[in-house]
Scaffold this motif. Structure first.
Motif, mmCIF file in Angstrom:
data_model
loop_
_atom_site.group_PDB
_atom_site.id
_atom_site.type_symbol
_atom_site.label_atom_id
_atom_site.label_comp_id
_atom_site.label_asym_id
_atom_site.label_seq_id
_atom_site.Cartn_x
_atom_site.Cartn_y
_atom_site.Cartn_z
ATOM 1 N N ALA A 1 0.828 -1.203 0.000
ATOM 2 C CA ALA A 1 0.000 0.000 0.000
ATOM 3 C C ALA A 1 0.865 1.256 0.000
ATOM 4 O O ALA A 1 0.706 2.140 -0.838
ATOM 5 C CB ALA A 1 -0.914 -0.017 1.225
ATOM 6 N N VAL A 2 1.802 1.295 0.925
ATOM 7 C CA VAL A 2 2.640 2.508 1.010
ATOM 8 C C VAL A 2 3.530 2.612 -0.216
ATOM 9 O O VAL A 2 3.738 3.709 -0.755
ATOM 10 C CB VAL A 2 3.483 2.484 2.307
ATOM 11 C CG1 VAL A 2 4.358 3.709 2.385
ATOM 12 C CG2 VAL A 2 2.573 2.417 3.510
ATOM 13 N N PHE A 57 1.660 12.358 -3.869
ATOM 14 C CA PHE A 57 1.555 11.080 -3.181
ATOM 15 C C PHE A 57 0.191 10.462 -3.467
ATOM 16 O O PHE A 57 -0.827 11.146 -3.456
ATOM 17 C CB PHE A 57 1.715 11.372 -1.674
ATOM 18 C CG PHE A 57 1.897 10.165 -0.818
ATOM 19 C CD1 PHE A 57 3.055 9.425 -0.896
ATOM 20 C CD2 PHE A 57 0.907 9.785 0.077
ATOM 21 C CE1 PHE A 57 3.233 8.327 -0.078
ATOM 22 C CE2 PHE A 57 1.077 8.686 0.884
ATOM 23 C CZ PHE A 57 2.247 7.948 0.803
ATOM 24 N N LEU A 58 0.184 9.153 -3.728
ATOM 25 C CA LEU A 58 -1.054 8.397 -3.915
ATOM 26 C C LEU A 58 -1.809 8.762 -5.184
ATOM 27 O O LEU A 58 -3.013 8.662 -5.247
ATOM 28 C CB LEU A 58 -1.990 8.594 -2.715
ATOM 29 C CG LEU A 58 -2.281 7.351 -1.882
ATOM 30 C CD1 LEU A 58 -3.100 7.723 -0.669
ATOM 31 C CD2 LEU A 58 -3.005 6.316 -2.700
ATOM 32 N N HIS A 76 -2.812 7.592 -8.666
ATOM 33 C CA HIS A 76 -2.799 6.306 -9.367
ATOM 34 C C HIS A 76 -2.687 6.527 -10.864
ATOM 35 O O HIS A 76 -3.069 7.572 -11.388
ATOM 36 C CB HIS A 76 -4.078 5.518 -9.073
ATOM 37 C CG HIS A 76 -4.129 5.004 -7.675
ATOM 38 N ND1 HIS A 76 -3.144 4.215 -7.161
ATOM 39 C CD2 HIS A 76 -5.041 5.180 -6.684
ATOM 40 C CE1 HIS A 76 -3.447 3.914 -5.909
ATOM 41 N NE2 HIS A 76 -4.589 4.507 -5.592
ATOM 42 N N ALA A 84 -4.235 1.179 -8.765
ATOM 43 C CA ALA A 84 -5.086 1.087 -7.580
ATOM 44 C C ALA A 84 -5.251 -0.357 -7.148
ATOM 45 O O ALA A 84 -5.442 -0.647 -5.972
ATOM 46 C CB ALA A 84 -6.447 1.702 -7.857
ATOM 47 N N PHE A 131 -2.615 -1.247 -4.774
ATOM 48 C CA PHE A 131 -2.951 -0.686 -3.463
ATOM 49 C C PHE A 131 -3.959 -1.595 -2.768
ATOM 50 O O PHE A 131 -3.818 -1.944 -1.595
ATOM 51 C CB PHE A 131 -3.526 0.722 -3.655
ATOM 52 C CG PHE A 131 -3.775 1.474 -2.390
ATOM 53 C CD1 PHE A 131 -2.730 2.100 -1.732
ATOM 54 C CD2 PHE A 131 -5.050 1.549 -1.848
ATOM 55 C CE1 PHE A 131 -2.953 2.795 -0.577
ATOM 56 C CE2 PHE A 131 -5.279 2.236 -0.689
ATOM 57 C CZ PHE A 131 -4.219 2.860 -0.048
#
Lengths: 800, 135
Positions: free
Chosen positions: B74-75, B88-89, B91, B109, B112
């Protein structure tokens, strides 16, 4: 950093050297290494006399926190210099005395001299700082270092008790003073003393901060200078080594309050409250101290109360002297004499009280006791000490040919003249001033005589003494001899001091009376004809002698009022405060989580209900409600029945299953409200948690009889309250829609931006994936927590 | 005996269903969380039908590592976006040509979500195993 800063800080810096010399030169008394410093400082400060003589002052600034207006500004003027000379001069003598007084083999000399140097530096900082915050800092440092010095023999209970008492009282006053300083700053906008003195009285007297600031500053001064009723710490501080008592509790620290009052006279002095508080409390202290000194049996106890009384005398003189500010010039200003007397007596008191403490220390050192009931007839063994004590005590009693006579006469003059003052209703009350002063002087005379004659004359009682008394070593005698000779020299040549030291100091206390070129003319003479003052002194002498000789007959007067009345009040107050807070804490911190939950919920209800009422937050709007279908009704009924029965069932298992039923119904609600993801998750999670509950309850101890939840009215009230308040808030919140929902953004962009069709999941992993990331972290922490709790529990139990 | 036989049959159906709901998560109800819970539900079934040891023989994994690996996924996915100079994050998705499968729509995703999936399995199994092993 100028030389002046170095001079003030040098005692503090020098403390670093002390442990080094103590460790490496064990054969030499550490005091010898300390002694040059105060001597050097004395000679350094003497050079300033030529400056202050012309009412000039020298200021130096060292930036500390300039953005807040806090700088290490020092200013040497007449008043500051007088105190600086007292501190360094008597400091040198005390260090010399302590070299012979303290044994280098049995005492921790390094700590003693570190504390003493800290104190000396702090005291110099107090009297020479121009910045109020810096002054406060040094002020507290004197409190701390004196705390350490009083508790120097920390293995004795009494020392620790005295140290704690003086600490509590002086720090209480110090904090009040800080409040006063802040109020002053709010009034004047500056922390600098000399700048705030330029704002004259009429500008600020109307300010609402003026009176509180005055009272706070005075509280600081009164606690430090042991004024009534804060005098109680001083007798208990006599547990300190005698050099400390001589230095701190007669000559320097207790005069810090006097310094403060003198320093702030130009600012507050014209206000009637200042006059009444300073002179009234001063006179009361004068009387109370001298009255109580007579009954003491401990030599240092006598000296402690005598110090209290003399400080009260100086204080009352400063208060009366403030009346001089009501007159615009120096000609014909009768009340100047009070301020002059205050400054003059301040010097005199330091000389004779310092020497008396040293004398008492010698007696203690050579005989092993300070109790006057055991002492007597020491005159033949210790002739020099006896002579010194005569000089000191007669000066204290106000007899010629010693300097105390001069200042006592001036004291009477100041008090008599107060009756002519047509201010503050003094026409009616003025007579009290000289009468109290005179009575107090009689008592002063008595205890001075007790001090000398009970110790040195009368019957010698060798069986009560631990040691065979003999004369002290010469080194121990040097300091009291120097001080005693000053006592005599000042009597015969008082004008040595008047122009160089006293007049500049007065000009600082009463600056408003001077034009630029003028200077105060101080003339002190030993003889001014047959005046009222002289007859008063003769009266003191006669009545005092009479009362001293018939002391045994009227002693029972003292039984009327208990000896340590105010100390008892202090002790009881502390006890009550301690017990009260203990009881209060026990009352609500009872350790039961149930009560804490009650507090939390009660507070929750109260604060929300109050907000609702005050803001008129309740709102009910029925317009945008949806239709209620038959399934919703059925499911709601199931949930309500489930929750309510869960409250009343007897068995735990039943309530768990009922909770499970509620949970599954909730997931049916999700189905009904078209939330398939939530429904799935709720279903699985409910199963898992019911399983965990069953597991937990299976392991509960069996012995407890299962019974229904016990009914308690407060719980019912609180729980209904919480339910009602939350419902009301939910209804009001639903009725008050301020903005549209942002949901349509997600509806439009789920596929375009994030290539997904399940909007819930896209929000979870994409739009707001950050939350998800930490939620899985929470899960991970929970799992690891359970793992550690269960696995480590066993090993933890073994350890116990 | 019946339970064990049933388990043998059902286990794979449940796991397949859970994998399905994991992969379908982006388009239909499901996703990492539900998928993970179902997979661990299958493993729990195994645990009930047989015992702790059997499970350890079949799946010789320390589930605590699974938590760590899941968090890392995930990270890591989230942090990888930093290398492409986006916040950050963020997708990324698109169609990618893969040798065997041909043109496939891929979405980071999912990676994730894979992290979520692994963490959920790890957490559930750790809790159940720990409590189960406790005497």
């Amino acid at each position: 950093m100028s030389l002046l800063h170095v001079a003030i800080l040098s005692p503090l810096i020098f403390t670093i050297v002390v442990p080094i010399v103590y460790k490496f030169f064990r054969n030499v008394h550490t005091g010898w290494f300390i002694l040059p410093l105060p001597v050097l400082l004395t000679s350094y400060f003497i050079t300033f006399v030529s400056v202050t003589k012309d009412n000039r002052s020298i200021g130096e600034t060292l930036s500390w926190i300039p953005s807040l207006g806090i700088n290490f500004t020092v200013r040497v003027d007449g008043l500051g210099l007088l105190f600086a000379l007292l501190i360094t001069g008597i400091g040198s003598l005390v260090v010399l005395y302590s070299i012979y007084y303290l044994n280098k083999k049995t005492e921790q000399l390094n700590t003693f001299y570190i504390y003493l140097l800290l104190f000396m530096g702090a005291m110099l900082g107090v009297v020479l700082s121009d910045n109020l915050v810096v002054l406060y800092m040094f002020w507290e440092l004197t409190s701390f270092s004196s705390f350490f010095l009083i508790g120097y023999w920390y293995k004795r209970d009494k020392s620790r008790f005295g140290a704690q008492k003086s600490m509590i009282i002086t720090v209480l006053g110090g904090l009040c003073m800080l409040g006063g300083i802040i109020l002053l700053y709010l009034m004047t906008g500056t922390f600098s003393i000399s700048e705030s003195m330029e704002f004259f009285y009429p500008n600020y007297v109307k300010d609402s901060y003026f009176i509180p600031a005055l009272i706070f500053i005075l509280l600081g001064a009164f606690t430090k200078s042991a004024q009534f009723p804060f005098h109680i710490w001083l007798p208990d501080a006599m547990e300190a080594p005698t050099p400390v008592s001589a230095y701190l509790h007669s000559a320097t620290m207790v005069k810090a309050g006097i310094y403060l009052v003198a320093r702030f006279t130009p600012f507050f002095g014209e206000h009637p409250l200042w006059f009444w508080l300073v002179s009234g409390i001063g006179l009361l202290t004068l009387f109370w101290g001298s009255f109580n000194a007579v009954r003491q049996t401990d030599l240092k106890g006598i000296l402690a109360y005598s110090t209290i009384s003399q400080l009260g005398m100086i204080m009352s003189l400063l208060g009366v002297g403030a009346a001089a500010l009501k007159f615009s010039d120096t000609n014909d200003n009768y009340y100047l004499v009070a301020t002059t007397a205050a400054i003059f007596h301040l010097i005199n008191h330091s000389t004779f009280k310092g020497s008396l403490f040293m004398v008492v220390g010698i007696v203690d050192h050579e005989t092993g006791t300070r109790d006057i009931r055991k002492l007597g007839g020491l005159m033949t063994f210790m002739p020099i000490t006896f002579t010194l004590s005569i000089i000191g005590a007669f000066s204290m009693a106000g007899l010629p040919p010693f300097n105390g006579f001069l200042s006592k006469e001036m004291f009477f003059t100041g008090m008599i003249r107060i009756q002519d003052l047509h201010l503050y209703h003094l026409q009616t009350w003025g007579i009290l001033f000289p009468s109290i002063a005179w009575i107090a002087s009689v008592f002063t005379f008595i205890y001075s005589m007790v001090l000398v004659f009970k110790t040195f004359t009368g019957k010698y009682q060798p069986e009560k003494l631990d040691k065979k008394p003999h004369e002290a070593p010469i080194g121990m005698l040097i300091s009291p001899i120097v001080l005693a000779s000053l006592v005599i020299i000042i009597f015969f040549f008082p004008d040595l001091l008047s122009d160089s030291i006293i007049a500049p100091a007065i000009s600082v206390i009463l600056p408003n009376l001077l034009t630029e070129t003028e200077a105060f003319q101080v003339h002190i003479s030993a003889w001014h004809g047959f005046t009222v003052e002289l007859f008063m002194t003769i009266g003191v002498l006669l009545l005092g002698t009479f009362l001293f000789l018939t002391r045994e007959k009227w002693k029972h007067v003292y039984t009327i009022f208990p000896d340590r009345f105010f100390s008892t009040v202090y002790d009881e107050t502390l006890k009550i405060a301690q017990n009260g807070s203990k009881r209060l804490t026990k009352l609500y911190m009872n350790g039961s989580i149930r009560s804490y939950l009650l507090y939390i919920f009660a507070f929750f209800i109260a604060i929300l209900a109050a907000t609702m009422v005050v803001k008129e937050g309740f709102k009910l709007e029925l317009d945008n409600l949806a239709e209620i279908g038959i399934w919703e009704v059925i499911l709601s009924i199931i949930i309500v029945i489930g929750s309510i029965t869960a409250l009343f069932v007897k068995s735990r298992m039943t309530s768990i299953i009922l909770l499970g039923a509620v949970g599954y119904t909730v997931s049916l609600f999700y189905v009904l409200f078209r939330a398939p993801d939530l429904a799935l998750t709720q279903l699985v999670i409910e199963t898992v948690s019911v399983a965990l509950f069953l597991l937990c309850f299976y392991h509960l101890p069996k012995k407890k009889n299962e019974e229904r939840i016990r009914f308690k009215i407060p719980n019912l009230v609180i729980s209904i309250g919480v339910g009602v308040i939350v419902t009301l808030i939910a209804i009001s919140a639903h009725s008050t829609k301020l903005y549209d929902s942002i949901a349509h953004y997600y509806v439009e962009n789920t596929y375009i931006e994030a290539a997904g069709k399940n909007m819930v999941n896209v929000i979870l992993v994409d739009f707001r994936g950050f939350d998800t990331m930490f939620e899985i972290t929470v899960l991970a922490i929970a799992a690891i927590g359970i793992f550690t709790m269960i696995k480590l529990r066993l090993s933890g139990r073994e350890e116990h | 005996m019946i339970l064990q036989v049933c388990t043998k049959v059902c286990l794979f159906i449940i796991i397949l269903f859970s994998v399905h709901s994991f992969f379908a998560g982006h388009y239909e109800p499901g996703g990492g969380f539900i998928g993970g819970l179902m997979t661990s539900g299958a493993l729990v079934l195994l645990l009930i039908a047989y015992d702790m040891k059997t499970l350890k023989n079949i799946l010789p994994i320390d589930f605590k590592y699974l938590i760590a690996v899941g968090l890392l996924f995930a990270v890591g996915t989230a942090a990888a976006s930093l290398f492409f100079n986006v916040p950050f994050l963020t997708h990324a998705f698109g169609d990618v040509q893969i040798p065997i499968l041909g043109e496939t729509a891929l979405h980071t995703a999912t990676l994730f979500d894979l992290g979520v999936y692994l963490v959920v399995i790890g957490v559930t199994m750790t809790i159940i195993q720990t409590i189960g092993e406790d005497e």
